[in-house]
Design a protein around this motif. Structure first.
Motif, PDB file in Angstrom:
ATOM      1  N   SER A   1       0.850  -1.195   0.000  1.00 20.50           N
ATOM      2  CA  SER A   1       0.000   0.000   0.000  1.00 20.50           C
ATOM      3  C   SER A   1       0.881   1.239   0.000  1.00 20.50           C
ATOM      4  CB  SER A   1      -0.916  -0.008   1.234  1.00 20.50           C
ATOM      5  OG  SER A   1      -1.760   1.125   1.226  1.00 20.50           O
ATOM      6  N   PHE A   2       0.746   2.042  -1.046  1.00 26.78           N
ATOM      7  CA  PHE A   2       1.605   3.199  -1.295  1.00 26.78           C
ATOM      8  C   PHE A   2       0.767   4.467  -1.236  1.00 26.78           C
ATOM      9  CE2 PHE A   2       3.735   5.675  -4.941  1.00 26.78           C
ATOM     10  CZ  PHE A   2       4.592   6.344  -4.070  1.00 26.78           C
ATOM     11  N   TYR A   3       1.082   5.355  -0.280  1.00 25.38           N
ATOM     12  CA  TYR A   3       0.403   6.645  -0.150  1.00 25.38           C
ATOM     13  C   TYR A   3       1.363   7.734  -0.621  1.00 25.38           C
ATOM     14  CZ  TYR A   3      -3.376   4.781   2.868  1.00 25.38           C
ATOM     15  OH  TYR A   3      -4.454   4.094   3.374  1.00 25.38           O
ATOM     16  N   THR A   4       0.873   8.639  -1.485  1.00 22.98           N
ATOM     17  CA  THR A   4       1.772   9.652  -2.043  1.00 22.98           C
ATOM     18  C   THR A   4       1.033  10.932  -2.413  1.00 22.98           C
ATOM     19  OG1 THR A   4       3.440  10.074  -3.756  1.00 22.98           O
ATOM     20  CG2 THR A   4       1.504   8.800  -4.405  1.00 22.98           C
ATOM     21  N   SER A   5       1.796  12.014  -2.494  1.00 21.05           N
ATOM     22  CA  SER A   5       1.252  13.289  -2.982  1.00 21.05           C
ATOM     23  C   SER A   5       1.744  13.586  -4.395  1.00 21.05           C
ATOM     24  CB  SER A   5       1.657  14.435  -2.045  1.00 21.05           C
ATOM     25  OG  SER A   5       3.068  14.551  -1.972  1.00 21.05           O
ATOM     26  N   GLN A   6       2.479  12.652  -4.995  1.00 22.73           N
ATOM     27  CA  GLN A   6       2.923  12.849  -6.375  1.00 22.73           C
ATOM     28  C   GLN A   6       1.715  12.940  -7.307  1.00 22.73           C
ATOM     29  OE1 GLN A   6       5.592   9.377  -6.942  1.00 22.73           O
ATOM     30  NE2 GLN A   6       7.135  10.889  -7.466  1.00 22.73           N
ATOM     31  N   PRO A   7       1.842  13.632  -8.427  1.00 23.58           N
ATOM     32  CA  PRO A   7       0.763  13.606  -9.427  1.00 23.58           C
ATOM     33  C   PRO A   7       0.454  12.171  -9.849  1.00 23.58           C
ATOM     34  CG  PRO A   7       2.336  15.330  -9.952  1.00 23.58           C
ATOM     35  CD  PRO A   7       2.936  14.542  -8.816  1.00 23.58           C
ATOM     36  N   ASP A   8      -0.800  11.920 -10.215  1.00 23.20           N
ATOM     37  CA  ASP A   8      -1.246  10.564 -10.552  1.00 23.20           C
ATOM     38  C   ASP A   8      -0.351   9.899 -11.597  1.00 23.20           C
ATOM     39  OD1 ASP A   8      -3.526  10.274  -8.886  1.00 23.20           O
ATOM     40  OD2 ASP A   8      -4.642  11.623 -10.200  1.00 23.20           O
ATOM     41  N   VAL A   9      -0.076  10.612 -12.677  1.00 29.00           N
ATOM     42  CA  VAL A   9       0.699  10.018 -13.775  1.00 29.00           C
ATOM     43  C   VAL A   9       2.100   9.647 -13.310  1.00 29.00           C
ATOM     44  CG1 VAL A   9       1.684  10.443 -16.058  1.00 29.00           C
ATOM     45  CG2 VAL A   9      -0.631  11.231 -15.542  1.00 29.00           C
ATOM     46  N   ASP A  10       2.711  10.498 -12.504  1.00 28.55           N
ATOM     47  CA  ASP A  10       4.067  10.225 -12.014  1.00 28.55           C
ATOM     48  C   ASP A  10       4.084   9.016 -11.094  1.00 28.55           C
ATOM     49  OD1 ASP A  10       4.487  12.522 -13.387  1.00 28.55           O
ATOM     50  OD2 ASP A  10       5.023  13.751 -11.665  1.00 28.55           O
ATOM     51  N   ALA A  11       3.086   8.936 -10.224  1.00 27.46           N
ATOM     52  CA  ALA A  11       2.994   7.790  -9.319  1.00 27.46           C
ATOM     53  C   ALA A  11       2.792   6.494 -10.104  1.00 27.46           C
ATOM     54  CB  ALA A  11       1.850   7.997  -8.330  1.00 27.46           C
ATOM     55  N   GLU A  12       1.993   6.570 -11.153  1.00 25.75           N
ATOM     56  CA  GLU A  12       1.747   5.384 -11.986  1.00 25.75           C
ATOM     57  C   GLU A  12       3.037   4.921 -12.666  1.00 25.75           C
ATOM     58  OE1 GLU A  12      -1.304   6.504 -14.692  1.00 25.75           O
ATOM     59  OE2 GLU A  12      -2.852   6.658 -13.139  1.00 25.75           O
ATOM     60  N   GLN A  13       3.816   5.860 -13.184  1.00 30.43           N
ATOM     61  CA  GLN A  13       5.075   5.494 -13.837  1.00 30.43           C
ATOM     62  C   GLN A  13       6.049   4.860 -12.851  1.00 30.43           C
ATOM     63  OE1 GLN A  13       6.802   8.206 -16.933  1.00 30.43           O
ATOM     64  NE2 GLN A  13       5.180   9.590 -16.273  1.00 30.43           N
ATOM     65  N   LEU A  14       6.082   5.391 -11.640  1.00 33.52           N
ATOM     66  CA  LEU A  14       6.966   4.838 -10.614  1.00 33.52           C
ATOM     67  C   LEU A  14       6.575   3.414 -10.276  1.00 33.52           C
ATOM     68  CD1 LEU A  14       9.164   5.053  -8.456  1.00 33.52           C
ATOM     69  CD2 LEU A  14       7.490   6.190  -6.970  1.00 33.52           C
ATOM     70  N   VAL A  15       5.296   3.183 -10.089  1.00 37.21           N
ATOM     71  CA  VAL A  15       4.823   1.836  -9.744  1.00 37.21           C
ATOM     72  C   VAL A  15       5.072   0.859 -10.892  1.00 37.21           C
ATOM     73  CG1 VAL A  15       2.762   0.460  -9.241  1.00 37.21           C
ATOM     74  CG2 VAL A  15       3.132   2.633  -8.057  1.00 37.21           C
ATOM     75  N   GLU A  16       4.837   1.303 -12.117  1.00 35.45           N
ATOM     76  CA  GLU A  16       5.070   0.432 -13.276  1.00 35.45           C
ATOM     77  C   GLU A  16       6.542   0.027 -13.372  1.00 35.45           C
ATOM     78  OE1 GLU A  16       3.664   2.491 -16.690  1.00 35.45           O
ATOM     79  OE2 GLU A  16       1.544   2.333 -16.140  1.00 35.45           O
ATOM     80  N   ALA A  17       7.445   0.975 -13.157  1.00 38.76           N
ATOM     81  CA  ALA A  17       8.877   0.675 -13.227  1.00 38.76           C
ATOM     82  C   ALA A  17       9.282  -0.270 -12.095  1.00 38.76           C
ATOM     83  CB  ALA A  17       9.687   1.968 -13.153  1.00 38.76           C
ATOM     84  N   PHE A  18       8.741  -0.052 -10.912  1.00 39.33           N
ATOM     85  CA  PHE A  18       9.017  -0.947  -9.785  1.00 39.33           C
ATOM     86  C   PHE A  18       8.546  -2.358 -10.100  1.00 39.33           C
ATOM     87  CE2 PHE A  18       7.262  -2.944  -5.917  1.00 39.33           C
ATOM     88  CZ  PHE A  18       8.442  -3.138  -5.205  1.00 39.33           C
ATOM     89  N   ASN A  19       7.366  -2.473 -10.700  1.00 38.62           N
ATOM     90  CA  ASN A  19       6.807  -3.792 -11.001  1.00 38.62           C
ATOM     91  C   ASN A  19       7.570  -4.537 -12.087  1.00 38.62           C
ATOM     92  OD1 ASN A  19       3.387  -2.949 -10.237  1.00 38.62           O
ATOM     93  ND2 ASN A  19       4.740  -4.342  -9.131  1.00 38.62           N
ATOM     94  N   GLN A  20       8.349  -3.822 -12.896  1.00 39.80           N
ATOM     95  CA  GLN A  20       9.201  -4.514 -13.867  1.00 39.80           C
ATOM     96  C   GLN A  20      10.266  -5.330 -13.155  1.00 39.80           C
ATOM     97  OE1 GLN A  20      10.715  -1.708 -16.731  1.00 39.80           O
ATOM     98  NE2 GLN A  20       8.688  -1.154 -17.490  1.00 39.80           N
ATOM     99  N   GLN A  21      10.703  -4.858 -12.012  1.00 46.68           N
ATOM    100  CA  GLN A  21      11.681  -5.595 -11.213  1.00 46.68           C
ATOM    101  C   GLN A  21      11.017  -6.556 -10.245  1.00 46.68           C
ATOM    102  OE1 GLN A  21      14.817  -3.521  -9.239  1.00 46.68           O
ATOM    103  NE2 GLN A  21      15.433  -2.339 -11.027  1.00 46.68           N
ATOM    104  N   TYR A  22       9.828  -6.173  -9.763  1.00 45.21           N
ATOM    105  CA  TYR A  22       9.135  -6.986  -8.762  1.00 45.21           C
ATOM    106  C   TYR A  22       7.697  -7.234  -9.221  1.00 45.21           C
ATOM    107  CZ  TYR A  22      13.132  -5.669  -5.900  1.00 45.21           C
ATOM    108  OH  TYR A  22      14.408  -5.482  -5.423  1.00 45.21           O
ATOM    109  N   PRO A  23       7.547  -8.111 -10.216  1.00 41.86           N
ATOM    110  CA  PRO A  23       6.211  -8.342 -10.791  1.00 41.86           C
ATOM    111  C   PRO A  23       5.238  -9.028  -9.837  1.00 41.86           C
ATOM    112  CG  PRO A  23       7.804  -9.896 -11.675  1.00 41.86           C
ATOM    113  CD  PRO A  23       8.593  -8.890 -10.909  1.00 41.86           C
ATOM    114  N   ASP A  24       5.733  -9.648  -8.776  1.00 42.31           N
ATOM    115  CA  ASP A  24       4.848 -10.356  -7.856  1.00 42.31           C
ATOM    116  C   ASP A  24       4.341  -9.478  -6.722  1.00 42.31           C
ATOM    117  OD1 ASP A  24       5.002 -12.651  -9.312  1.00 42.31           O
ATOM    118  OD2 ASP A  24       6.537 -13.600  -8.070  1.00 42.31           O
ATOM    119  N   VAL A  25       4.675  -8.183  -6.775  1.00 44.34           N
ATOM    120  CA  VAL A  25       4.170  -7.249  -5.771  1.00 44.34           C
ATOM    121  C   VAL A  25       3.011  -6.459  -6.378  1.00 44.34           C
ATOM    122  CG1 VAL A  25       4.673  -5.299  -4.262  1.00 44.34           C
ATOM    123  CG2 VAL A  25       6.429  -7.043  -4.672  1.00 44.34           C
TER     124      VAL A  25
END
Length: 333
Positions: free
Chosen positions: A36-60
């Motif tokens: 569970s990730f809480y953030t004040s980043q803009p939606d699009v930026d947060a989405e890009q961050l999560v997508e990049a993280f999931n490339q390394q950790y697809p099971d999260v």
């Protein structure tokens, strides 16, 4: 013959296991589950961050809650009151906010191996949080309407009915700026009194300020730097001005909540954000990275190039609610 066949079977089995291991390089640590990730980043930026993280950790599986810093913290505090904080990882505007959570013992220490490349002054000495980027608040100007760019913050105190600014009741960056400006001898509360006298447009967040200036509703605004550089690169009639007196700087820290349900995934997420890959992503999105060795994107200054306005973090933390109350008295809700 039997031994020979058994050896071949064993050899093939080992090869298959090795291949499986290589094919799941993003899962080598066995990191999985929900985060569970809480953030004040803009939606699009947060989405890009999560997508990049999931490339390394697809099971999260990452679930994201996004709003202005003050609303994010209000949600966390409400959950704490109910005895059930949902957030595992928190990434919001400024160190003052994290100091408050640290004081309330709502964070847990984590000394990421990536901290070696982060300047010490942006890392909490108890490793409860660390900055993730460098974001200054400067001026945005409409280039269609303003021919001579200002060089001083005084331009805002002279812009009657022609100014937009974010509210510190919603924006963490604006709350930090309020504390810094009012504790700086060049400005003080007189600066905000002069702004109020000019009938400014007060928006919830920085995005509303940029939109008002870009649309020509007003010519000047007080805003975080990266959204201006991004808009200008996309052809919007705006430009960024770093006033001569200096600029307040926030670092949008990241930290792990004390009762995080998935500590392993939370630590992996923090590591990724602070890693070289995570910081290059921040640069590509348009932020000034905080990691040493990663350059600022075009149109933005590095921390070394900025004249930074600051104030004591502990004093800012202690006075934040009082500052917001005084702001409300001046500007209303």
């Amino acid at each position: 013959m039997f031994k020979f066949k058994s050896s071949i079977i064993l050899f093939i089995t080992l090869l298959l296991l090795a291949a499986c291991s290589d094919s799941t390089s993003g899962e080598e640590d066995g990191v999985s589950g929900e985060l569970s990730f809480y953030t004040s980043q803009p939606d699009v930026d947060a989405e890009q961050l999560v997508e990049a993280f999931n490339q390394q950790y697809p099971d999260v599986t990452v679930s994201t809650y996004r709003s202005g810093t003050e609303e994010v913290i209000s949600k966390v505090q409400a959950e704490a009151q109910a005895g059930d904080v949902q957030a595992d990882v928190l990434l919001v505007a400024d160190a003052v906010t994290f100091e408050s959570l640290k004081e309330q013992e709502m964070l847990q220490a984590y000394e990421s191996p990536e901290l070696e490349a982060i300047p010490d002054n942006f890392v909490d000495p108890d490793h409860m949080y660390a900055g993730t980027k460098v974001m200054s608040t400067a001026m945005v100007v409409n280039t269609n309407n303003v021919s001579e760019l200002p060089t001083s913050w005084n331009a805002l105190t002279e812009a009657t009915d022609n100014l937009a600014m974010p509210s510190p009741l919603y924006s963490g960056a604006a709350a930090y700026n309020l504390g810094v400006f009012t504790r700086n001898d060049q400005f003080g509360w007189e600066f905000y009194e002069n702004l109020q006298a000019n009938n400014p447009t007060v928006t919830q967040g920085n995005g509303g300020v940029l939109q008002a200036v870009a649309d020509g509703e007003v010519d000047y605004g007080m805003v975080v730097d990266f959204i201006v550089a991004r808009a200008e690169a996309e052809g919007s009639p705006v430009t960024l001005v770093y006033p001569d007196e200096g600029v307040p700087v926030i670092t949008e820290p990241i930290g792990i909540m004390k009762d995080a349900q998935n500590q392993e995934a939370a630590q992996a997420f923090v590591d990724f954000v602070l890693s070289e890959e995570g910081q290059e992503l921040a640069k590509d999105i348009g932020y000034t990275p905080i990691r040493e060795g990663v350059e600022a994107p075009e149109g933005l200054k590095t921390i070394d190039e900025m004249n930074v306005l600051d104030a004591d973090i502990n004093e800012l933390y202690q006075a934040r609610e009082e500052d917001k109350e005084r702001f409300t008295e001046l500007f209303g809700e």
